[in-house]
Design an enzyme around this catalytic site. Sequence first.
Site, PDB file in Angstrom:
ATOM      1  N   ASP A 118      12.400 -11.663   3.207  1.00 12.50           N
ATOM      2  CA  ASP A 118      11.119 -11.913   3.885  1.00 12.50           C
ATOM      3  C   ASP A 118      11.218 -11.809   5.399  1.00 12.50           C
ATOM      4  OD1 ASP A 118      10.061 -12.575   1.350  1.00 12.50           O
ATOM      5  OD2 ASP A 118      10.907 -14.579   1.554  1.00 12.50           O
ATOM      6  N   GLN A 142      14.913  -7.732  -0.256  1.00 12.04           N
ATOM      7  CA  GLN A 142      15.493  -9.070  -0.023  1.00 12.04           C
ATOM      8  C   GLN A 142      16.402  -9.040   1.225  1.00 12.04           C
ATOM      9  OE1 GLN A 142      15.816  -7.975  -3.598  1.00 12.04           O
ATOM     10  NE2 GLN A 142      13.787  -8.817  -3.811  1.00 12.04           N
ATOM     11  N   LYS A 185      10.880  -6.599   6.853  1.00 14.24           N
ATOM     12  CA  LYS A 185      11.436  -5.234   6.829  1.00 14.24           C
ATOM     13  C   LYS A 185      10.336  -4.185   6.712  1.00 14.24           C
ATOM     14  CE  LYS A 185      13.782  -6.514   3.266  1.00 14.24           C
ATOM     15  NZ  LYS A 185      13.626  -7.957   3.309  1.00 14.24           N
ATOM     16  N   GLY A 242       8.259  -7.955  -2.107  1.00 17.76           N
ATOM     17  CA  GLY A 242       6.822  -7.771  -1.907  1.00 17.76           C
ATOM     18  C   GLY A 242       6.521  -7.455  -0.467  1.00 17.76           C
ATOM     19  N   HIS A 243       5.628  -6.518  -0.244  1.00 17.57           N
ATOM     20  CA  HIS A 243       5.162  -6.299   1.116  1.00 17.57           C
ATOM     21  C   HIS A 243       3.694  -5.903   1.044  1.00 17.57           C
ATOM     22  CE1 HIS A 243       5.598  -1.873   0.703  1.00 17.57           C
ATOM     23  NE2 HIS A 243       6.594  -2.206  -0.071  1.00 17.57           N
TER      24      HIS A 243
HETATM   25  P1  IMP Z   1      15.205 -13.354  -8.452  1.00 18.01           P
HETATM   26  O1  IMP Z   1      15.523 -12.204  -7.603  1.00 18.01           O
HETATM   27  O2  IMP Z   1      13.767 -13.370  -8.929  1.00 18.01           O
HETATM   28  O3  IMP Z   1      16.150 -13.512  -9.595  1.00 18.01           O
HETATM   29  O4  IMP Z   1      15.346 -14.699  -7.583  1.00 18.01           O
HETATM   30  C1  IMP Z   1      16.612 -15.152  -7.127  1.00 18.01           C
HETATM   31  C2  IMP Z   1      16.506 -15.773  -5.756  1.00 18.01           C
HETATM   32  O5  IMP Z   1      16.161 -14.774  -4.808  1.00 18.01           O
HETATM   33  C3  IMP Z   1      15.423 -16.847  -5.638  1.00 18.01           C
HETATM   34  O6  IMP Z   1      15.849 -17.830  -4.720  1.00 18.01           O
HETATM   35  C4  IMP Z   1      14.247 -16.077  -5.061  1.00 18.01           C
HETATM   36  O7  IMP Z   1      13.355 -16.925  -4.371  1.00 18.01           O
HETATM   37  C5  IMP Z   1      14.981 -15.137  -4.125  1.00 18.01           C
HETATM   38  N1  IMP Z   1      14.200 -13.904  -3.877  1.00 18.01           N
HETATM   39  C6  IMP Z   1      14.020 -12.862  -4.700  1.00 18.01           C
HETATM   40  N2  IMP Z   1      13.260 -11.928  -4.117  1.00 18.01           N
HETATM   41  C7  IMP Z   1      12.965 -12.375  -2.895  1.00 18.01           C
HETATM   42  C8  IMP Z   1      12.233 -11.825  -1.798  1.00 18.01           C
HETATM   43  O8  IMP Z   1      11.691 -10.715  -1.823  1.00 18.01           O
HETATM   44  N3  IMP Z   1      12.163 -12.599  -0.697  1.00 18.01           N
HETATM   45  C9  IMP Z   1      12.778 -13.820  -0.593  1.00 18.01           C
HETATM   46  N4  IMP Z   1      13.466 -14.354  -1.588  1.00 18.01           N
HETATM   47  C10 IMP Z   1      13.571 -13.645  -2.732  1.00 18.01           C
END
Ligand code: IMP
Length: 424
Positions: free
Chosen positions: A12, A224, A15, A39-40
Amino acid sequence: MNSCVTGLQWGDEGKGKVVDVLAEQSDVVVRYAGGANAGHTVVIEDNKFSLHLLPSGVVRSGITCVIANGVVLDAGEVIEEIEKLKKENIDLVGRLLISENAHVVMDYHKLEDQLRENALGKNKIGTTIRGIGPCYADKIGRSYAIRVSDLLYPDKLKEKLDKIIAYKNKMFAGLYSAEPIDTGKIYQSCLEHGKKLKPFITDTTEFLHSAIDSGKSVLFEGAQGALLDIDHGTFPFVTSSNASSLGMSSGCGVPARYVDKFIGVVKAYTTRVGGGPFPTEQDNEIGQRIRERGNEYGTTTGRPRRCGWFDAVAASYSARIGSIDEIALLHLDTLSGFEELKICTAYEIDGKRVEFFPANSEKLFRAKCVYKTVEGWSDDLTNITNFEDLPKQAKNYVKTVEQATSRPVKIIGVGPGREQTIYR
Ligand code: IMP
Protein backbone atom coordinates in the site's frame (compact mmCIF):
# COMPACT_ATOMS: atom_id res chain seq x y z
CA MET A 1 15.24 1.66 -20.36
CA ASN A 2 13.63 -1.06 -18.24
CA SER A 3 12.53 -0.28 -14.68
CA CYS A 4 11.09 -2.21 -11.79
CA VAL A 5 8.86 -0.57 -9.17
CA THR A 6 8.35 -2.30 -5.84
CA GLY A 7 7.10 -1.43 -2.36
CA LEU A 8 9.68 -1.32 0.43
CA GLN A 9 7.25 -1.56 3.35
CA TRP A 10 4.23 -3.79 4.03
CA GLY A 11 2.35 -2.88 0.84
CA ASP A 12 0.00 0.00 0.00
CA GLU A 13 2.91 2.40 -0.55
CA GLY A 14 1.23 3.93 -3.60
CA LYS A 15 3.14 2.01 -6.29
CA GLY A 16 0.18 2.51 -8.65
CA LYS A 17 0.79 6.24 -8.80
CA VAL A 18 4.50 5.80 -9.56
CA VAL A 19 3.81 3.10 -12.14
CA ASP A 20 1.16 5.28 -13.73
CA VAL A 21 3.61 8.15 -14.12
CA LEU A 22 6.41 5.91 -15.46
CA ALA A 23 4.06 3.99 -17.76
CA GLU A 24 3.90 7.07 -19.94
CA GLN A 25 7.43 6.30 -21.13
CA SER A 26 6.95 2.51 -21.33
CA ASP A 27 5.80 0.13 -24.04
CA VAL A 28 5.03 -2.80 -21.76
CA VAL A 29 3.91 -3.02 -18.10
CA VAL A 30 4.26 -6.38 -16.33
CA ARG A 31 2.69 -7.74 -13.13
CA TYR A 32 4.86 -10.56 -11.87
CA ALA A 33 3.53 -11.66 -8.45
CA GLY A 34 0.54 -11.71 -6.14
CA GLY A 35 -3.08 -11.84 -7.14
CA ALA A 36 -6.38 -10.16 -6.39
CA ASN A 37 -5.10 -9.38 -2.87
CA ALA A 38 -3.51 -6.25 -4.36
CA GLY A 39 -5.56 -3.23 -5.28
CA HIS A 40 -5.18 0.12 -6.91
CA THR A 41 -7.61 2.74 -8.04
CA VAL A 42 -7.66 4.23 -11.53
CA VAL A 43 -9.65 7.25 -12.56
CA ILE A 44 -11.25 7.41 -16.00
CA GLU A 45 -13.14 10.61 -16.72
CA ASP A 46 -14.04 11.19 -13.08
CA ASN A 47 -15.04 7.53 -12.62
CA LYS A 48 -13.01 5.62 -10.09
CA PHE A 49 -12.28 1.92 -10.62
CA SER A 50 -10.65 -0.47 -8.20
CA LEU A 51 -8.44 -2.90 -10.06
CA HIS A 52 -6.88 -5.92 -8.42
CA LEU A 53 -5.21 -7.88 -11.19
CA LEU A 54 -4.81 -5.72 -14.26
CA PRO A 55 -1.48 -3.86 -14.33
CA SER A 56 -1.59 -0.12 -13.65
CA GLY A 57 -0.70 0.79 -17.26
CA VAL A 58 -3.94 -0.66 -18.51
CA VAL A 59 -5.80 2.61 -18.99
CA ARG A 60 -3.13 4.06 -21.29
CA SER A 61 -3.58 3.20 -24.92
CA GLY A 62 -0.52 1.88 -26.70
CA ILE A 63 0.81 -0.03 -23.70
CA THR A 64 0.85 -3.81 -23.67
CA CYS A 65 0.00 -5.19 -20.24
CA VAL A 66 1.30 -8.54 -19.12
CA ILE A 67 0.11 -10.76 -16.29
CA ALA A 68 3.10 -13.05 -15.96
CA ASN A 69 3.54 -16.59 -14.66
CA GLY A 70 4.23 -15.57 -11.05
CA VAL A 71 0.76 -14.11 -10.58
CA VAL A 72 -2.08 -16.22 -9.19
CA LEU A 73 -5.06 -15.41 -11.37
CA ASP A 74 -8.61 -15.17 -10.12
CA ALA A 75 -10.16 -15.73 -13.55
CA GLY A 76 -13.63 -14.42 -12.60
CA GLU A 77 -12.11 -11.26 -11.14
CA VAL A 78 -9.88 -10.50 -14.13
CA ILE A 79 -12.81 -11.03 -16.53
CA GLU A 80 -14.88 -8.60 -14.48
CA GLU A 81 -12.08 -6.02 -14.67
CA ILE A 82 -11.70 -6.54 -18.45
CA GLU A 83 -15.46 -6.10 -18.92
CA LYS A 84 -15.60 -3.02 -16.71
CA LEU A 85 -12.96 -1.35 -18.86
CA LYS A 86 -14.70 -2.47 -22.05
CA LYS A 87 -17.76 -0.50 -20.94
CA GLU A 88 -15.46 2.53 -20.80
CA ASN A 89 -14.41 1.80 -24.41
CA ILE A 90 -11.06 0.35 -23.33
CA ASP A 91 -10.75 -2.90 -25.27
CA LEU A 92 -7.87 -5.05 -24.05
CA VAL A 93 -7.80 -7.66 -26.81
CA GLY A 94 -4.29 -7.52 -28.27
CA ARG A 95 -3.11 -5.31 -25.38
CA LEU A 96 -3.43 -7.70 -22.46
CA LEU A 97 -1.38 -10.88 -22.34
CA ILE A 98 -1.93 -13.49 -19.64
CA SER A 99 0.66 -16.19 -19.03
CA GLU A 100 -0.53 -19.69 -19.82
CA ASN A 101 1.66 -20.80 -16.90
CA ALA A 102 0.13 -18.58 -14.22
CA HIS A 103 -1.81 -20.54 -11.61
CA VAL A 104 -5.55 -20.13 -11.17
CA VAL A 105 -7.16 -19.16 -7.87
CA MET A 106 -10.23 -21.37 -7.59
CA ASP A 107 -13.29 -20.87 -5.41
CA TYR A 108 -12.08 -23.68 -3.16
CA HIS A 109 -8.87 -21.71 -2.52
CA LYS A 110 -10.91 -18.78 -1.20
CA LEU A 111 -12.96 -21.16 0.92
CA GLU A 112 -9.79 -22.78 2.26
CA ASP A 113 -8.33 -19.34 3.07
CA GLN A 114 -11.47 -18.45 5.03
CA LEU A 115 -11.77 -21.80 6.84
CA ARG A 116 -8.13 -21.73 7.86
CA GLU A 117 -8.21 -18.15 9.11
CA ASN A 118 -11.38 -18.90 11.12
CA ALA A 119 -9.79 -21.98 12.63
CA LEU A 120 -6.65 -20.05 13.60
CA GLY A 121 -8.70 -17.61 15.66
CA LYS A 122 -6.48 -15.09 17.40
CA ASN A 123 -3.41 -16.53 15.65
CA LYS A 124 -4.78 -15.80 12.20
CA ILE A 125 -2.57 -14.06 9.62
CA GLY A 126 -5.25 -11.57 8.69
CA THR A 127 -5.24 -12.47 4.98
CA THR A 128 -7.40 -10.80 2.37
CA ILE A 129 -9.34 -14.10 1.94
CA ARG A 130 -8.63 -13.96 -1.79
CA GLY A 131 -7.33 -17.55 -1.81
CA ILE A 132 -3.74 -16.45 -2.32
CA GLY A 133 -1.98 -18.72 0.21
CA PRO A 134 -3.89 -21.90 -0.69
CA CYS A 135 -3.34 -21.31 -4.43
CA TYR A 136 0.43 -20.78 -4.05
CA ALA A 137 0.53 -23.80 -1.72
CA ASP A 138 -1.05 -25.95 -4.45
CA LYS A 139 1.42 -24.52 -6.97
CA ILE A 140 4.38 -25.53 -4.82
CA GLY A 141 2.74 -28.86 -3.96
CA ARG A 142 2.22 -29.47 -7.71
CA SER A 143 -0.24 -32.40 -7.53
CA TYR A 144 -3.43 -30.35 -7.09
CA ALA A 145 -2.72 -27.25 -9.16
CA ILE A 146 -4.60 -25.66 -12.05
CA ARG A 147 -2.74 -23.42 -14.46
CA VAL A 148 -4.31 -20.93 -16.87
CA SER A 149 -3.60 -23.20 -19.86
CA ASP A 150 -5.67 -25.95 -18.20
CA LEU A 151 -8.77 -23.79 -18.69
CA LEU A 152 -8.46 -24.36 -22.45
CA TYR A 153 -8.53 -28.19 -22.38
CA PRO A 154 -11.96 -29.33 -21.10
CA ASP A 155 -11.34 -33.08 -20.89
CA LYS A 156 -8.06 -32.87 -19.02
CA LEU A 157 -9.47 -30.10 -16.84
CA LYS A 158 -12.40 -32.31 -15.80
CA GLU A 159 -10.01 -35.13 -14.89
CA LYS A 160 -7.88 -32.80 -12.79
CA LEU A 161 -10.81 -31.16 -11.07
CA ASP A 162 -12.39 -34.51 -10.11
CA LYS A 163 -9.15 -35.52 -8.42
CA ILE A 164 -8.56 -32.17 -6.74
CA ILE A 165 -12.08 -31.63 -5.46
CA ALA A 166 -12.30 -35.16 -4.03
CA TYR A 167 -9.10 -34.35 -2.12
CA LYS A 168 -10.27 -30.91 -0.99
CA ASN A 169 -13.64 -32.27 0.15
CA LYS A 170 -11.92 -34.86 2.35
CA MET A 171 -9.67 -32.18 3.78
CA PHE A 172 -12.45 -29.63 4.38
CA ALA A 173 -14.71 -32.25 6.03
CA GLY A 174 -11.92 -33.70 8.17
CA LEU A 175 -10.39 -30.45 9.34
CA TYR A 176 -13.30 -28.04 9.36
CA SER A 177 -16.49 -30.20 9.16
CA ALA A 178 -17.36 -28.20 6.03
CA GLU A 179 -20.04 -29.13 3.48
CA PRO A 180 -18.69 -30.78 0.28
CA ILE A 181 -18.21 -28.57 -2.76
CA ASP A 182 -19.63 -29.44 -6.14
CA THR A 183 -17.27 -30.19 -9.06
CA GLY A 184 -19.94 -29.55 -11.72
CA LYS A 185 -20.42 -25.88 -10.93
CA ILE A 186 -16.69 -25.21 -10.68
CA TYR A 187 -16.02 -27.08 -13.93
CA GLN A 188 -18.69 -25.08 -15.78
CA SER A 189 -17.33 -21.75 -14.59
CA CYS A 190 -13.78 -22.81 -15.55
CA LEU A 191 -14.99 -23.61 -19.09
CA GLU A 192 -16.66 -20.23 -19.33
CA HIS A 193 -13.56 -18.47 -17.98
CA GLY A 194 -11.37 -20.38 -20.46
CA LYS A 195 -13.54 -19.22 -23.39
CA LYS A 196 -13.48 -15.60 -22.28
CA LEU A 197 -9.76 -15.52 -21.52
CA LYS A 198 -8.61 -17.44 -24.62
CA PRO A 199 -7.79 -14.31 -26.65
CA PHE A 200 -5.42 -13.14 -23.91
CA ILE A 201 -3.60 -16.38 -23.02
CA THR A 202 -0.10 -16.79 -24.38
CA ASP A 203 3.55 -17.49 -23.61
CA THR A 204 4.40 -14.20 -21.89
CA THR A 205 8.06 -15.13 -21.30
CA GLU A 206 8.62 -15.40 -25.05
CA PHE A 207 6.77 -12.12 -25.57
CA LEU A 208 8.85 -10.29 -22.95
CA HIS A 209 12.16 -11.50 -24.34
CA SER A 210 11.28 -10.50 -27.88
CA ALA A 211 10.03 -7.11 -26.61
CA ILE A 212 13.36 -6.55 -24.83
CA ASP A 213 15.34 -7.76 -27.85
CA SER A 214 13.54 -5.27 -30.06
CA GLY A 215 14.39 -2.39 -27.71
CA LYS A 216 10.97 -1.90 -26.13
CA SER A 217 10.86 -0.25 -22.74
CA VAL A 218 9.48 -2.56 -20.07
CA LEU A 219 8.18 -1.58 -16.65
CA PHE A 220 7.93 -4.34 -14.04
CA GLU A 221 5.30 -3.68 -11.38
CA GLY A 222 5.54 -5.39 -8.01
CA ALA A 223 2.52 -6.10 -5.84
CA GLN A 224 2.43 -5.70 -2.02
CA GLY A 225 5.79 -4.84 -0.45
CA ALA A 226 9.17 -6.37 0.33
CA LEU A 227 8.32 -6.93 4.02
CA LEU A 228 5.44 -9.17 2.91
CA ASP A 229 7.82 -11.33 0.82
CA ILE A 230 7.34 -15.03 1.62
CA ASP A 231 11.10 -15.62 1.96
CA HIS A 232 12.42 -12.26 3.11
CA GLY A 233 9.49 -10.67 4.92
CA THR A 234 8.09 -10.96 8.42
CA PHE A 235 7.04 -14.61 8.13
CA PRO A 236 4.41 -15.95 8.77
CA PHE A 237 2.72 -12.54 8.58
CA VAL A 238 3.48 -12.22 4.90
CA THR A 239 1.81 -12.97 1.62
CA SER A 240 2.65 -16.16 -0.26
CA SER A 241 4.70 -14.75 -3.13
CA ASN A 242 8.10 -13.09 -3.51
CA ALA A 243 6.64 -9.62 -3.22
CA SER A 244 10.04 -7.89 -3.22
CA SER A 245 11.84 -7.20 -6.48
CA LEU A 246 13.64 -10.50 -5.93
CA GLY A 247 10.46 -12.12 -7.25
CA MET A 248 10.68 -10.31 -10.55
CA SER A 249 12.93 -12.76 -12.37
CA SER A 250 11.16 -15.94 -11.36
CA GLY A 251 7.80 -14.23 -11.69
CA CYS A 252 8.18 -13.35 -15.36
CA GLY A 253 11.24 -15.17 -16.71
CA VAL A 254 13.33 -12.04 -17.28
CA PRO A 255 16.68 -11.90 -15.42
CA ALA A 256 17.24 -8.87 -13.18
CA ARG A 257 20.27 -7.83 -15.26
CA TYR A 258 17.86 -6.53 -17.90
CA VAL A 259 16.49 -3.98 -15.45
CA ASP A 260 18.24 -0.60 -15.65
CA LYS A 261 16.61 0.95 -12.63
CA PHE A 262 14.97 -0.44 -9.50
CA ILE A 263 12.68 2.08 -7.84
CA GLY A 264 11.55 1.48 -4.26
CA VAL A 265 8.32 3.11 -3.11
CA VAL A 266 7.75 4.10 0.51
CA LYS A 267 5.29 6.27 2.33
CA ALA A 268 6.73 9.04 4.52
CA TYR A 269 5.44 6.94 7.44
CA THR A 270 4.69 3.23 7.73
CA THR A 271 1.46 1.22 7.52
CA ARG A 272 0.48 -2.39 7.58
CA VAL A 273 -2.76 -4.38 7.46
CA GLY A 274 -3.28 -7.75 9.04
CA GLY A 275 -1.32 -9.20 11.93
CA GLY A 276 2.39 -9.31 12.59
CA PRO A 277 5.18 -7.26 14.13
CA PHE A 278 5.30 -3.53 13.41
CA PRO A 279 8.02 -1.92 15.57
CA THR A 280 7.17 1.73 14.80
CA GLU A 281 3.39 1.30 15.14
CA GLN A 282 1.57 4.15 16.88
CA ASP A 283 -1.58 2.53 18.20
CA ASN A 284 -2.63 5.87 19.63
CA GLU A 285 -3.66 9.37 18.63
CA ILE A 286 -0.62 9.79 16.36
CA GLY A 287 -1.50 6.65 14.38
CA GLN A 288 -5.14 7.70 14.23
CA ARG A 289 -4.17 11.12 12.90
CA ILE A 290 -2.01 9.59 10.16
CA ARG A 291 -4.84 7.17 9.28
CA GLU A 292 -7.41 9.92 8.88
CA ARG A 293 -5.14 12.37 7.07
CA GLY A 294 -3.73 9.69 4.76
CA ASN A 295 -7.07 7.88 4.29
CA GLU A 296 -5.38 4.68 5.35
CA TYR A 297 -8.11 2.15 4.64
CA GLY A 298 -7.54 -0.91 2.41
CA THR A 299 -8.50 -0.80 -1.31
CA THR A 300 -9.21 -4.53 -1.34
CA THR A 301 -10.75 -5.14 2.08
CA GLY A 302 -11.60 -1.66 3.40
CA ARG A 303 -9.81 -2.53 6.66
CA PRO A 304 -8.28 0.37 8.63
CA ARG A 305 -4.51 0.18 8.24
CA ARG A 306 -2.20 0.18 11.23
CA CYS A 307 -0.06 3.34 11.13
CA GLY A 308 3.31 4.36 12.57
CA TRP A 309 6.51 6.33 12.09
CA PHE A 310 8.88 5.82 9.18
CA ASP A 311 11.03 2.78 9.82
CA ALA A 312 14.39 3.35 8.16
CA VAL A 313 15.77 0.04 9.45
CA ALA A 314 13.05 -1.81 7.55
CA ALA A 315 13.24 0.41 4.45
CA SER A 316 17.05 0.10 4.24
CA TYR A 317 16.78 -3.66 4.41
CA SER A 318 14.16 -3.73 1.65
CA ALA A 319 16.29 -1.37 -0.43
CA ARG A 320 19.31 -3.65 -0.04
CA ILE A 321 17.61 -6.90 -0.92
CA GLY A 322 15.74 -5.17 -3.73
CA SER A 323 18.83 -3.63 -5.35
CA ILE A 324 17.04 -0.29 -5.10
CA ASP A 325 18.65 2.60 -7.00
CA GLU A 326 16.27 5.32 -5.92
CA ILE A 327 13.33 5.95 -3.66
CA ALA A 328 9.90 7.42 -4.32
CA LEU A 329 8.67 8.92 -1.04
CA LEU A 330 4.91 9.35 -1.09
CA HIS A 331 2.35 10.98 1.19
CA LEU A 332 4.75 13.62 2.49
CA ASP A 333 1.75 15.98 2.69
CA THR A 334 0.07 13.62 5.17
CA LEU A 335 2.69 14.50 7.77
CA SER A 336 1.89 18.25 7.76
CA GLY A 337 0.75 19.50 11.13
CA PHE A 338 2.92 17.43 13.45
CA GLU A 339 5.13 19.49 15.74
CA GLU A 340 7.82 16.84 15.58
CA LEU A 341 8.34 13.67 13.58
CA LYS A 342 10.25 10.51 14.33
CA ILE A 343 12.29 8.22 12.11
CA CYS A 344 13.43 4.86 13.45
CA THR A 345 17.15 4.43 12.76
CA ALA A 346 17.92 1.33 14.84
CA TYR A 347 16.28 -1.25 17.08
CA GLU A 348 17.21 -2.48 20.46
CA ILE A 349 16.56 -6.21 20.74
CA ASP A 350 17.37 -8.11 23.91
CA GLY A 351 19.57 -5.24 25.04
CA LYS A 352 21.58 -5.11 21.79
CA ARG A 353 21.56 -2.35 19.17
CA VAL A 354 20.47 -3.76 15.79
CA GLU A 355 20.78 -1.86 12.52
CA PHE A 356 20.19 -4.67 10.02
CA PHE A 357 16.48 -5.53 9.92
CA PRO A 358 15.92 -9.05 11.23
CA ALA A 359 13.28 -10.72 9.03
CA ASN A 360 12.26 -12.82 11.98
CA SER A 361 8.95 -12.01 13.60
CA GLU A 362 9.90 -13.27 17.04
CA LYS A 363 12.86 -10.89 17.20
CA LEU A 364 10.81 -8.05 15.73
CA PHE A 365 8.07 -8.46 18.32
CA ARG A 366 10.76 -7.73 20.93
CA ALA A 367 12.31 -4.78 19.06
CA LYS A 368 12.31 -1.37 20.72
CA CYS A 369 12.82 1.55 18.37
CA VAL A 370 15.67 4.02 18.53
CA TYR A 371 14.31 7.22 17.00
CA LYS A 372 15.78 10.31 15.47
CA THR A 373 13.40 13.20 16.15
CA VAL A 374 13.11 16.01 13.63
CA GLU A 375 11.11 19.19 13.50
CA GLY A 376 7.71 19.04 11.76
CA TRP A 377 5.97 21.64 9.60
CA SER A 378 2.45 22.98 9.43
CA ASP A 379 2.31 24.20 5.81
CA ASP A 380 0.06 22.55 3.24
CA LEU A 381 2.35 20.84 0.70
CA THR A 382 -0.27 19.72 -1.78
CA ASN A 383 0.37 22.44 -4.38
CA ILE A 384 4.16 22.39 -4.27
CA THR A 385 5.84 21.03 -7.39
CA ASN A 386 9.42 22.06 -6.74
CA PHE A 387 11.68 20.58 -4.05
CA GLU A 388 13.20 23.95 -3.22
CA ASP A 389 9.72 25.32 -2.43
CA LEU A 390 9.12 22.82 0.37
CA PRO A 391 9.37 24.18 3.92
CA LYS A 392 12.87 23.68 5.28
CA GLN A 393 11.66 21.10 7.83
CA ALA A 394 10.09 18.99 5.05
CA LYS A 395 13.32 19.20 3.01
CA ASN A 396 15.20 18.13 6.12
CA TYR A 397 12.79 15.22 6.61
CA VAL A 398 13.45 14.00 3.05
CA LYS A 399 17.21 14.33 3.56
CA THR A 400 16.99 12.40 6.83
CA VAL A 401 15.21 9.57 4.99
CA GLU A 402 17.95 9.62 2.35
CA GLN A 403 20.69 9.44 4.94
CA ALA A 404 18.99 6.73 6.94
CA THR A 405 18.35 4.54 3.89
CA SER A 406 21.53 5.45 1.93
CA ARG A 407 19.39 5.95 -1.17
CA PRO A 408 18.46 9.14 -3.03
CA VAL A 409 14.82 10.23 -2.91
CA LYS A 410 14.04 11.16 -6.51
CA ILE A 411 10.26 11.30 -6.47
CA ILE A 412 8.14 12.92 -3.73
CA GLY A 413 4.36 12.61 -3.53
CA VAL A 414 2.42 15.52 -2.03
CA GLY A 415 -1.10 14.38 -2.91
CA PRO A 416 -3.02 11.70 -4.80
CA GLY A 417 -3.03 13.48 -8.20
CA ARG A 418 -0.41 12.76 -10.87
CA GLU A 419 0.53 16.42 -10.90
CA GLN A 420 1.11 16.40 -7.13
CA THR A 421 4.55 14.93 -7.62
CA ILE A 422 7.96 16.50 -7.12
CA TYR A 423 10.88 15.21 -9.20
CA ARG A 424 14.49 15.81 -8.20
P1 IMP B 1 -2.82 -12.66 1.65
O1 IMP B 1 -1.89 -12.14 0.64
O2 IMP B 1 -4.28 -12.38 1.32
O3 IMP B 1 -2.61 -14.11 1.95
O4 IMP B 1 -2.57 -11.89 3.03
C1 IMP B 1 -1.38 -12.07 3.78
C2 IMP B 1 -0.94 -10.79 4.43
O5 IMP B 1 -0.55 -9.85 3.43
C3 IMP B 1 -2.03 -10.09 5.25
O6 IMP B 1 -1.43 -9.44 6.35
C4 IMP B 1 -2.58 -9.07 4.27
O7 IMP B 1 -3.18 -7.98 4.94
C5 IMP B 1 -1.30 -8.67 3.56
N1 IMP B 1 -1.58 -8.15 2.20
C6 IMP B 1 -1.90 -8.84 1.11
N2 IMP B 1 -2.06 -8.02 0.06
C7 IMP B 1 -1.82 -6.78 0.50
C8 IMP B 1 -1.79 -5.51 -0.14
O8 IMP B 1 -2.02 -5.33 -1.34
N3 IMP B 1 -1.48 -4.46 0.66
C9 IMP B 1 -1.17 -4.60 1.99
N4 IMP B 1 -1.19 -5.76 2.60
C10 IMP B 1 -1.50 -6.86 1.88
